[in-house]
Write a protein that holds these residues in place. Structure first.
Motif, PDB file in Angstrom:
ATOM      1  N   PRO A  25      -9.223 -55.493  13.206  1.00  0.00           N
ATOM      2  CA  PRO A  25      -8.666 -54.820  14.379  1.00  0.00           C
ATOM      3  C   PRO A  25      -9.183 -53.386  14.431  1.00  0.00           C
ATOM      4  O   PRO A  25      -9.362 -52.754  13.391  1.00  0.00           O
ATOM      5  N   ALA A  26      -9.448 -52.906  15.652  1.00  0.00           N
ATOM      6  CA  ALA A  26      -9.986 -51.549  15.795  1.00  0.00           C
ATOM      7  C   ALA A  26      -8.853 -50.558  15.658  1.00  0.00           C
ATOM      8  O   ALA A  26      -8.291 -50.093  16.645  1.00  0.00           O
TER       9      ALA A  26
ATOM     10  N   PRO B 260      -0.523 -44.952  24.623  1.00  0.00           N
ATOM     11  CA  PRO B 260      -0.203 -46.266  24.050  1.00  0.00           C
ATOM     12  C   PRO B 260      -0.869 -47.381  24.853  1.00  0.00           C
ATOM     13  O   PRO B 260      -0.832 -47.364  26.073  1.00  0.00           O
ATOM     14  N   GLU B 261      -1.522 -48.301  24.140  1.00  0.00           N
ATOM     15  CA  GLU B 261      -2.181 -49.430  24.817  1.00  0.00           C
ATOM     16  C   GLU B 261      -1.873 -50.719  24.098  1.00  0.00           C
ATOM     17  O   GLU B 261      -1.625 -50.727  22.883  1.00  0.00           O
ATOM     18  N   LEU B 262      -1.955 -51.818  24.855  1.00  0.00           N
ATOM     19  CA  LEU B 262      -1.736 -53.138  24.251  1.00  0.00           C
ATOM     20  C   LEU B 262      -2.891 -53.501  23.327  1.00  0.00           C
ATOM     21  O   LEU B 262      -4.046 -53.224  23.654  1.00  0.00           O
ATOM     22  N   THR B 263      -2.592 -54.101  22.208  1.00  0.00           N
ATOM     23  CA  THR B 263      -3.648 -54.550  21.299  1.00  0.00           C
ATOM     24  C   THR B 263      -3.790 -56.070  21.421  1.00  0.00           C
ATOM     25  O   THR B 263      -2.965 -56.710  22.074  1.00  0.00           O
ATOM     26  N   HIS B 264      -4.801 -56.633  20.779  1.00  0.00           N
ATOM     27  CA  HIS B 264      -4.942 -58.092  20.832  1.00  0.00           C
ATOM     28  C   HIS B 264      -4.028 -58.763  19.807  1.00  0.00           C
ATOM     29  O   HIS B 264      -4.005 -59.970  19.686  1.00  0.00           O
ATOM     30  N   TRP B 265      -3.260 -57.976  19.053  1.00  0.00           N
ATOM     31  CA  TRP B 265      -2.338 -58.557  18.067  1.00  0.00           C
ATOM     32  C   TRP B 265      -0.878 -58.322  18.463  1.00  0.00           C
ATOM     33  O   TRP B 265      -0.017 -58.042  17.644  1.00  0.00           O
TER      34      TRP B 265
ATOM     35  N   SER C 275       0.869 -56.086  20.083  1.00  0.00           N
ATOM     36  CA  SER C 275       1.533 -54.824  19.782  1.00  0.00           C
ATOM     37  C   SER C 275       1.030 -53.774  20.758  1.00  0.00           C
ATOM     38  O   SER C 275       0.084 -54.006  21.503  1.00  0.00           O
ATOM     39  N   ARG C 276       1.669 -52.626  20.723  1.00  0.00           N
ATOM     40  CA  ARG C 276       1.138 -51.467  21.450  1.00  0.00           C
ATOM     41  C   ARG C 276       0.839 -50.393  20.421  1.00  0.00           C
ATOM     42  O   ARG C 276       1.559 -50.258  19.424  1.00  0.00           O
ATOM     43  N   LEU C 277      -0.209 -49.635  20.678  1.00  0.00           N
ATOM     44  CA  LEU C 277      -0.698 -48.685  19.672  1.00  0.00           C
ATOM     45  C   LEU C 277      -1.208 -47.424  20.351  1.00  0.00           C
ATOM     46  O   LEU C 277      -1.787 -47.488  21.432  1.00  0.00           O
ATOM     47  N   PHE C 278      -0.975 -46.269  19.727  1.00  0.00           N
ATOM     48  CA  PHE C 278      -1.727 -45.073  20.139  1.00  0.00           C
ATOM     49  C   PHE C 278      -2.268 -44.401  18.890  1.00  0.00           C
ATOM     50  O   PHE C 278      -1.752 -44.621  17.781  1.00  0.00           O
ATOM     51  N   THR C 279      -3.341 -43.646  19.081  1.00  0.00           N
ATOM     52  CA  THR C 279      -3.944 -42.988  17.918  1.00  0.00           C
ATOM     53  C   THR C 279      -3.895 -41.477  18.103  1.00  0.00           C
ATOM     54  O   THR C 279      -3.838 -40.975  19.234  1.00  0.00           O
TER      55      THR C 279
ATOM     56  N   GLN D 150       3.891 -50.369  17.638  1.00  0.00           N
ATOM     57  CA  GLN D 150       5.165 -51.088  17.718  1.00  0.00           C
ATOM     58  C   GLN D 150       4.862 -52.520  18.115  1.00  0.00           C
ATOM     59  O   GLN D 150       4.106 -52.767  19.069  1.00  0.00           O
ATOM     60  N   SER D 151       5.432 -53.442  17.375  1.00  0.00           N
ATOM     61  CA  SER D 151       5.215 -54.845  17.707  1.00  0.00           C
ATOM     62  C   SER D 151       5.977 -55.191  18.978  1.00  0.00           C
ATOM     63  O   SER D 151       7.058 -54.665  19.226  1.00  0.00           O
ATOM     64  N   GLU D 152       5.392 -56.087  19.787  1.00  0.00           N
ATOM     65  CA  GLU D 152       6.105 -56.562  20.985  1.00  0.00           C
ATOM     66  C   GLU D 152       7.174 -57.577  20.595  1.00  0.00           C
ATOM     67  O   GLU D 152       8.021 -57.925  21.388  1.00  0.00           O
ATOM     68  N   ASN D 153       7.084 -58.080  19.354  1.00  0.00           N
ATOM     69  CA  ASN D 153       8.099 -59.015  18.874  1.00  0.00           C
ATOM     70  C   ASN D 153       9.254 -58.206  18.268  1.00  0.00           C
ATOM     71  O   ASN D 153       9.088 -57.556  17.231  1.00  0.00           O
ATOM     72  N   PRO D 154      10.442 -58.226  18.898  1.00  0.00           N
ATOM     73  CA  PRO D 154      11.511 -57.350  18.418  1.00  0.00           C
ATOM     74  C   PRO D 154      11.976 -57.655  17.001  1.00  0.00           C
ATOM     75  O   PRO D 154      12.600 -56.824  16.346  1.00  0.00           O
ATOM     76  N   LEU D 155      11.673 -58.855  16.481  1.00  0.00           N
ATOM     77  CA  LEU D 155      12.135 -59.196  15.127  1.00  0.00           C
ATOM     78  C   LEU D 155      11.124 -58.789  14.057  1.00  0.00           C
ATOM     79  O   LEU D 155      11.399 -58.876  12.872  1.00  0.00           O
ATOM     80  N   HIS D 156       9.944 -58.313  14.500  1.00  0.00           N
ATOM     81  CA  HIS D 156       8.912 -57.978  13.529  1.00  0.00           C
ATOM     82  C   HIS D 156       9.399 -56.890  12.565  1.00  0.00           C
ATOM     83  O   HIS D 156       9.943 -55.886  12.985  1.00  0.00           O
ATOM     84  N   GLY D 157       9.175 -57.130  11.288  1.00  0.00           N
ATOM     85  CA  GLY D 157       9.480 -56.100  10.288  1.00  0.00           C
ATOM     86  C   GLY D 157      10.949 -55.975   9.952  1.00  0.00           C
ATOM     87  O   GLY D 157      11.340 -55.132   9.171  1.00  0.00           O
ATOM     88  N   LYS D 158      11.778 -56.783  10.585  1.00  0.00           N
ATOM     89  CA  LYS D 158      13.211 -56.692  10.261  1.00  0.00           C
ATOM     90  C   LYS D 158      13.447 -57.283   8.890  1.00  0.00           C
ATOM     91  O   LYS D 158      12.988 -58.396   8.635  1.00  0.00           O
ATOM     92  N   PRO D 159      14.142 -56.606   8.010  1.00  0.00           N
ATOM     93  CA  PRO D 159      14.417 -57.229   6.724  1.00  0.00           C
ATOM     94  C   PRO D 159      15.277 -58.475   6.926  1.00  0.00           C
ATOM     95  O   PRO D 159      16.166 -58.465   7.785  1.00  0.00           O
TER      96      PRO D 159
END
Ligand code: DLZ
Length: 294
Positions: free
Chosen positions: A60-61, A98-103, A105-109, A126-135
């Motif tokens: 991923p870039a 912030p831009e959409l990624t191919h994985w 998520s949205r990302l800014f640098t 930030q993942s578009e999946n709200p459950l991502h990274g939740k313990p």
């Protein structure tokens, strides 16, 4: 036992290191134990979750340091503010939108340039999946269909406890408890709540007990003694019977404070107690199911 992961990464200059650590602290990172000796200086930052990702194939870039956040747009606004004051005139070139990624998520640098034009590039995502990274955690549901609940409410300070009762009923009915499955028991005062709660819990007819009462310090003789005994009695009934008992006993300095907590300003503690009861019934069911599977 695994405790955490540490990635050590060299930064181009002391200036870039300072900028990096100042931005991270401004965003709320917790500072860990860094170091400084004759040959090097290190800054440590702690985050609630760590995630080491190694990969092969299409990379991923993204910048080499990625920081996962909640509320990407708010973080972007905070970083933008920081960049405008630390890189006046250049922030627009150094900070992306912030831009959409191919994985998914949205990302800014953001590039933290140092005096030599070198520096460090970071990505916030930030993942578009709200459950991502939740313990992984066992949590109760708030769906209460089929649940049988008893409410014990004190008549003393009825102007307050009636409001708590309305709040508790509202929570139960809205969460799916059927009206015939709710038993309301009125007792004289807070002092009588534990014994009624225990009788109801021992009857095994109810999945949960909601206890409601109101003690006002200025108007209650032996306030501490009554409160301690009420809290102890309700807790003990819960421990001995294994039936969840929600604690909706208000302890306030004044009537005004009690009114606030009975629906005027600070929520309705009867509503909150009933929701807690529903959640605890659901959690206990899940814990039992998990125990059965083992
Ligand atoms: C006696 C009393 C007093 C002084 N204050 C309160 C109170 O603030 N809230 C409450 O729920 N009950 C109070 N009571 C009544 C006692 O809880 C109990 O009902 C009586 O002492 C009878 O046992």
């Amino acid at each position: 036992m695994i405790k955490g992961m540490t990635l050590v990464r060299e930064v181009a200059s002391a200036d870039a290191l300072d900028k990096f650590s100042r931005l991270m602290l401004a965003l709320g990172f917790e500072q860990g134990k860094g170091w400084q000796d004759e040959t090097s200086r290190g800054v440590a930052l702690l985050s609630p979750l760590g995630n080491l990702e190694l990969m092969t194939g299409r990379a991923p870039a993204v910048p080499p340091i990625l920081i996962e956040v909640l509320g990407l747009d708010a973080v972007h606004a905070a970083v933008e503010k920081w960049m405008l004051s630390n890189y006046p005139g250049e922030a627009g070139d150094l900070l992306s939108k912030p831009e959409l990624t191919h994985w998914n998520s949205r990302l800014f640098t953001v590039r933290l340039k140092d005096d030599a034009g070198e520096g460090l590039e970071l990505g916030f995502w930030q993942s578009e999946n709200p459950l991502h990274g939740k313990p992984a955690a066992i949590e109760g549901d708030l769906s209460a269909a089929g649940m049988r609940v008893a409410i014990v409410t004190a008549r003393w300070n009825a102007v307050i406890t009636d409001r708590l009762l309305q709040g508790a009923l509202d929570a139960l009915y809205r969460s799916g408890v059927a009206k015939p499955d709710v038993e309301i028991v009125r007792v004289p005062g807070a002092w009588e709540v534990p014994s009624a709660a225990r009788t109801l819990a021992e009857s095994k007819k109810f999945d949960a007990i909601v206890t409601l009462a109101c003690l006002i310090r200025g108007e209650t003789a032996h306030y501490e003694a009554i409160y301690n005994e009420v809290a102890r009695g309700i807790g003990q009934s819960q421990q001995d019977t294994g039936i969840p008992h929600a604690f909706g006993v208000l302890t306030c300095e004044t009537l005004e404070q009690a009114l606030d907590r009975a629906g005027i300003k600070a929520g309705n503690k009867g509503f909150e107690a009933a929701i807690a009861a529903i959640e605890m019934v659901s959690i206990q069911q899940k814990l039992r199911e998990q125990g059965d599977k083992k």
